[in-house]
Design an enzyme around this catalytic site. Structure first.
Site, mmCIF file in Angstrom:
data_model
loop_
_atom_site.group_PDB
_atom_site.id
_atom_site.type_symbol
_atom_site.label_atom_id
_atom_site.label_comp_id
_atom_site.label_asym_id
_atom_site.label_seq_id
_atom_site.Cartn_x
_atom_site.Cartn_y
_atom_site.Cartn_z
ATOM 1 N N PHE A 113 94.050 48.232 40.652
ATOM 2 C CA PHE A 113 94.287 47.205 41.827
ATOM 3 C C PHE A 113 92.956 47.367 42.633
ATOM 4 O O PHE A 113 92.630 48.312 42.973
ATOM 5 C CB PHE A 113 95.400 47.611 42.611
ATOM 6 C CG PHE A 113 96.024 46.839 43.568
ATOM 7 C CD1 PHE A 113 96.613 45.609 43.341
ATOM 8 C CD2 PHE A 113 95.631 47.041 44.900
ATOM 9 C CE1 PHE A 113 97.080 44.758 44.510
ATOM 10 C CE2 PHE A 113 96.067 46.252 46.188
ATOM 11 C CZ PHE A 113 96.720 45.040 45.705
ATOM 12 N N ASP A 184 97.852 56.262 39.911
ATOM 13 C CA ASP A 184 98.373 55.617 40.887
ATOM 14 C C ASP A 184 99.995 54.843 40.531
ATOM 15 O O ASP A 184 99.971 54.466 39.200
ATOM 16 C CB ASP A 184 97.550 54.432 41.378
ATOM 17 C CG ASP A 184 98.350 53.552 42.372
ATOM 18 O OD1 ASP A 184 99.568 53.549 42.652
ATOM 19 O OD2 ASP A 184 97.403 52.894 43.359
ATOM 20 N N TYR A 209 107.522 50.268 48.846
ATOM 21 C CA TYR A 209 108.039 48.827 49.079
ATOM 22 C C TYR A 209 108.055 47.834 48.150
ATOM 23 O O TYR A 209 108.897 46.925 47.949
ATOM 24 C CB TYR A 209 107.259 48.244 50.193
ATOM 25 C CG TYR A 209 105.792 48.276 49.931
ATOM 26 C CD1 TYR A 209 105.140 47.195 49.090
ATOM 27 C CD2 TYR A 209 104.971 48.997 50.704
ATOM 28 C CE1 TYR A 209 103.731 47.146 48.855
ATOM 29 C CE2 TYR A 209 103.512 49.132 50.236
ATOM 30 C CZ TYR A 209 103.125 48.064 49.437
ATOM 31 O OH TYR A 209 101.733 48.181 49.108
ATOM 32 N N LYS A 210 107.840 48.516 46.710
ATOM 33 C CA LYS A 210 107.914 47.601 45.612
ATOM 34 C C LYS A 210 109.437 48.136 45.155
ATOM 35 O O LYS A 210 110.335 47.498 45.616
ATOM 36 C CB LYS A 210 106.792 47.973 44.592
ATOM 37 C CG LYS A 210 105.380 47.300 45.205
ATOM 38 C CD LYS A 210 104.255 47.723 44.406
ATOM 39 C CE LYS A 210 103.184 47.027 45.202
ATOM 40 N NZ LYS A 210 101.761 47.460 44.912
ATOM 41 N N ARG A 356 103.638 35.879 37.641
ATOM 42 C CA ARG A 356 104.086 37.169 37.487
ATOM 43 C C ARG A 356 105.593 37.193 37.789
ATOM 44 O O ARG A 356 106.116 36.629 38.760
ATOM 45 C CB ARG A 356 103.169 38.079 38.405
ATOM 46 C CG ARG A 356 103.132 39.410 38.259
ATOM 47 C CD ARG A 356 102.144 40.133 39.105
ATOM 48 N NE ARG A 356 102.665 40.103 40.449
ATOM 49 C CZ ARG A 356 102.312 41.075 41.180
ATOM 50 N NH1 ARG A 356 101.518 42.218 40.808
ATOM 51 N NH2 ARG A 356 102.493 41.038 42.465
HETATM 52 C C1 LIG Z 1 100.651 47.461 45.794
HETATM 53 C C2 LIG Z 1 99.512 48.299 45.668
HETATM 54 C C3 LIG Z 1 98.430 48.855 46.556
HETATM 55 C C4 LIG Z 1 98.616 48.619 48.032
HETATM 56 O O1 LIG Z 1 98.259 49.290 48.877
HETATM 57 P P1 LIG Z 1 98.831 49.224 50.425
HETATM 58 O O2 LIG Z 1 97.840 50.369 50.875
HETATM 59 O O3 LIG Z 1 100.047 49.834 50.195
HETATM 60 O O4 LIG Z 1 98.504 47.928 51.031
HETATM 61 C C5 LIG Z 1 97.495 49.483 45.932
HETATM 62 N N1 LIG Z 1 97.162 49.828 44.940
HETATM 63 C C6 LIG Z 1 98.194 49.471 43.912
HETATM 64 C C7 LIG Z 1 97.753 49.921 42.343
HETATM 65 C C8 LIG Z 1 99.341 48.609 44.067
HETATM 66 O O5 LIG Z 1 99.886 48.089 43.074
#
Ligand SMILES: *Cc1c(COP(=O)(O)O)cnc(C)c1O
Length: 397
Positions: A113, A184, A209-210, A356
């Site tokens: 990400f 992660d 939150y996912k 997605r």
């Molecule tokens: C959703 C996601 C994020 C989002 O980070 P936030 O700090 O919560 O906004 C970061 N890394 C990955 C791999 C994600 O899937």
């Protein structure tokens, strides 16, 4: 379906909505509303600052951390909650680099990400040293792990394609070359079985939150292998990571426990929402969840490929190499997704052309999958996605 994990009655989901976006923002578990109401009116409202002691607000990050730990195969006192995932990536990565001071390469992949990669780039800039971020294709990660690498920082499930890295094997290789692993779990926690203890991995981070349904802005988690905790020098040395926050000493001394990865005041309302959301998981068998998830994804792929031949599968076909989401590419995918959303099927879109769909067996079943594909097929056949209202791009896709 006798053994399925399906329990939609525990969620507040609008009628006539097929929600295939729980991989991005989980829906509202029914119990959350009453809990947050209570924390506001009875705790904050009536107790005011006494809430910190009388309502255990200060213990929330470790209490909730222990509950998350159970879902990712971690032992009690190895997970702490707070901040957002981006911050936790920064903390884990900086701690990992300090544990491997003679090496300068952070290895990641192009499926990571962007925020994770940005945090690494920002950290390198602040370190003002000769560190470098090496980004390779996901399929080249294993070969790129060599004895120049300080830290291997990967997201287990690719947010776009759903590609699943083999956490145990990659961690093993990482350790063989003397590097540190940072995983992660943003798209793993609550999506598939994870056993951090067994994997021996050094650090793990993720958001709630996912798939964990903690609500928009819910706090993130960070895990550290227990034997490493006392070796970490926190880069974000906040007062609540201090050994004695209320001694107000002028100099930082890290807490002995995982508390040293706390930073500042916990978000009590969000943490309460998450705590209530986690009740849903108390009786969920993760192996069963994974089986249900695979069945839903397989059905979706089979139906879409059969009925919407214009769409191209971009997720791994082999379920063992896929997380709990399925992505299809189509040049006008954004417009098709808008047409789907207008008809009550919610997925999302990731540039340049990826539609997605997240599959969350707690509240999605096979009937939903078939109904969603019916609507998708209709949109493709009629080409209704060509209508102008579906071409308008919003800020959040
Ligand atoms: C959703 C996601 C994020 C989002 O980070 P936030 O700090 O919560 O906004 C970061 N890394 C990955 C791999 C994600 O899937």
């Amino acid at each position: 379906m006798a053994d399925s994990v399906y329990r939609k009655h525990l969620f507040d989901i609008p009628d006539n909505l097929i929600y295939l976006d729980g991989n991005s923002l989980g829906p509202l578990p029914t119990a959350v509303t009453a809990r947050v109401d209570n924390v506001m009116s009875e705790q904050w409202g009536k107790k005011l600052i006494k809430g910190w002691n009388e309502c255990q607000w200060m213990q929330q990050p470790s209490h909730v951390g222990d509950r998350v730990a159970k879902l990712i195969g971690a032992t009690p006192s190895s997970v702490i909650m707070g901040d957002t995932l981006s911050i936790k990536v920064f903390q884990a990565l900086s701690a990992a680099l300090q544990l491997n001071p003679d090496r300068r390469v952070i290895l990641s992949d192009s499926g990571n990400f962007p925020s994770d990669l940005y945090m690494a780039q920002g950290l390198i800039d602040t370190l003002n040293s000769d560190y470098s971020l090496k980004v390779v294709a996901p399929e080249d990660v294993v070969d790129a792990i060599d004895d120049t690498v300080a830290v291997v920082m990967l997201t287990q499930v690719d947010y776009r394609t759903g590609r699943l890295h083999d956490l145990n094997t990659i961690t093993q290789k990482t350790h063989q070359v003397g590097a540190i692993s940072v995983w992660d779990l943003a798209h793993s926690a609550g999506a598939l079985p994870v056993n951090l203890t067994q994997s021996q991995c050094d650090f793990a981070v993720g958001c709630t939150y996912k798939y964990l349904n903690g609500g928009p802005g819910a706090p993130a988690f960070i895990y550290t292998r227990p034997d490493l905790i006392s070796l970490i020098a926190p880069a974000l040395a906040g007062w609540l990571g201090h050994d004695a926050p209320f001694a107000f000493e002028p100099n930082y001394r890290p807490a002995a426990s995982i508390d040293r990865l706390r930073v500042g005041t916990p978000p009590v309302l969000q943490m309460s929402a998450l705590d209530a959301a986690l009740d849903v998981w108390d009786t969920v068998d993760m192996q069963q969840l994974r089986m249900d998830s695979i069945n839903l994804c397989e059905l979706f792929i089979e139906q879409v490929e059969h009925r919407c031949p214009e769409l191209t599968l971009v997720s791994p076909r082999n379920a063992a190499q896929r997380g709990s989401q399925v992505s299809f590419a189509f040049e006008q995918g954004y417009a098709v997704m808008q047409a789907l959303i207008a008809r009550g099927v919610i997925g999302d879109f990731r540039a340049p052309n990826i539609m997605r769909f997240g599959f969350t067996p707690l509240y999605i079943n096979k009937v939903d999958v078939v109904a969603a594909v019916n609507i998708l097929e209709e949109i493709m056949l009629t080409q209704v996605w060509k209508e102008p209202q579906y071409q308008v791009v919003s800020a959040v896709t």
